[in-house]
Write a protein that holds these residues in place. Sequence first.
Motif, short mmCIF file in Angstrom:
data_model
loop_
_atom_site.label_atom_id
_atom_site.label_comp_id
_atom_site.label_asym_id
_atom_site.label_seq_id
_atom_site.Cartn_x
_atom_site.Cartn_y
_atom_site.Cartn_z
N HIS A 195 -4.14 1.22 6.79
CA HIS A 195 -4.30 1.29 5.33
C HIS A 195 -4.10 2.74 4.87
N CYS B 252 -6.73 5.63 9.84
CA CYS B 252 -7.83 4.70 10.12
C CYS B 252 -8.19 4.73 11.60
N TYR C 261 -3.73 -4.23 3.22
CA TYR C 261 -4.78 -3.96 4.21
C TYR C 261 -4.28 -3.04 5.32
N SER D 69 -13.49 -0.84 2.99
CA SER D 69 -12.44 -1.85 2.86
C SER D 69 -12.81 -2.98 1.91
#
Length: 391
Positions: free
Chosen positions: A90, A93, A227, A281
Motif C-alpha cells: 500500500h 509496509c 490495498y 488499514s
Amino acid sequence: MTTLPRPTITLTADDARRIALRAQGLLGAPDRRAGVRGVLRHLGAVQLDTISVLARSHELVPYARLGAVGRTTVENAYWKDTHAFEYWSHAACLLPVEEWPHFAFRRRAYRNRPHWNHELPDGVYEQVVKQLRTEGPLTATELGGAKRTSEWWDWSGTKVAVERALMYGEVVCVERRGWKRVYDLAERAVPTALLHDELDDAECLRRLVRLAGESLGVGTRSDIADYHRLRGEQVDAVLADSGLVPVEVAGWGKPAWADPAALATPPRGRHRTTLLSPFDSLIWERARTERIFGFTHRLEAYTPKPKRVYGYFAMPVLAGGRLVGRVDPAREGRTLVARQVTLDGPRAVPAVAQALLEAATWVNCTNVRVERVDDPALRGQLTAELARALG
C-alpha cells in the motif's frame, strides 16, 4: 475482457461496516495467542511511517487491536527470526514473510524499470552486495553513507544502490535501528522455501487480490486495488478467479466483492474503543472511510500549521463500530496531551475519555491534559470524565 457474475447477495451498509470491522480485527475477541504476528498475518500489510507522536504507526496498529501490548514485544514480533519483510505494498509496509513469493511480480517490474530518479554510479551496486555478503547486516551509513548532502533527497551512490537492491529483492531490511533500515542479503534472511520468483504475474495478482478481499471483508474494485496498490486492470484480470464473491451493498453505488468466509458468519462481538493511526488499514483510504463511516479524514502533518483543521497527527477515535471523534495527541514527560479534540456530540465523551486513558497507560503516562475541544461546551464533560477515571 472477463465477464464477472452478477451479485446475488445484497448487504446493508451496516452489514458491510461490521464485516469490514471484523475483517480488520476490530470487532470480536482479539486473538491474543497469535499476538502481533497474528495481527500482521490477518491484515496482510502494516504501513510504516516516520512520524512518531504516541508511537510509530506500525506500533499503533497492533495496539488498536490487542490493547496495551509492550512496544518491545511489537518490534520483536515483526523482526525477530524474520517473520516479516519490508516492501512496497500500500506504501512502505511490513508484510508477512510467507507472502514474499507473491511480490515477485513487483520485483520483476522494478528490475525491468527503464528510468529512475537517482543515477547509479558504475560498480556501486556490486560493491554494496559484496560488502553485505562479507560484513552484513549493515545500515546505509555503515555501508558508506546515506546522503551526499544534508538534503533528504540527495542520496549517496551507496544508498541508491542498496535501495535498488531492496526493490529487486536481492536485499531485505531485517530491522529498523533508530528508524534506519538495516540491510542484509535476502538469501540469508528469507527462508529458503520462500526465496524464489517462480510465480507468474497472474498467480501473484490473484493471491494479492484474494488477500485484499479477506483483509477488507468487503470492498469495491478500487478498495481492493488500493490495498496493495495494484492497477485497476491488474485487479480486473484476476478478480473472477480470486475466490471473492460479488455482492451489492446498499448505498455504495458501485459493484463490490466480499470474502466468502466473511459472509458465512454473522459479524458479531465486542467493539474495540481505541485511537487509530491515520495510516491504519481500516481508514487509510479516504473514499472508503467516507463510504463506510460517513467520516472524512486526512492527515494534516504536511499541511501548514495555520491551515490545519484537526491538528498535526489527528487520530480518529473508534467506538461502538463508529468513528466518533478525533484527538491530536502529544506527550510532555509523563503527561499525554490532547492538543485538540473533536467530538461527535456528547455521547462520544465517554468513549474518547476511555481511548485517551488506555493510550496514556500504554505509553507510560500517568496524566492526561486536554488543551482544546472544538465544542467548548463538551470540554468540561470530557475533563470531568478523565478526572473521575484518574481518581
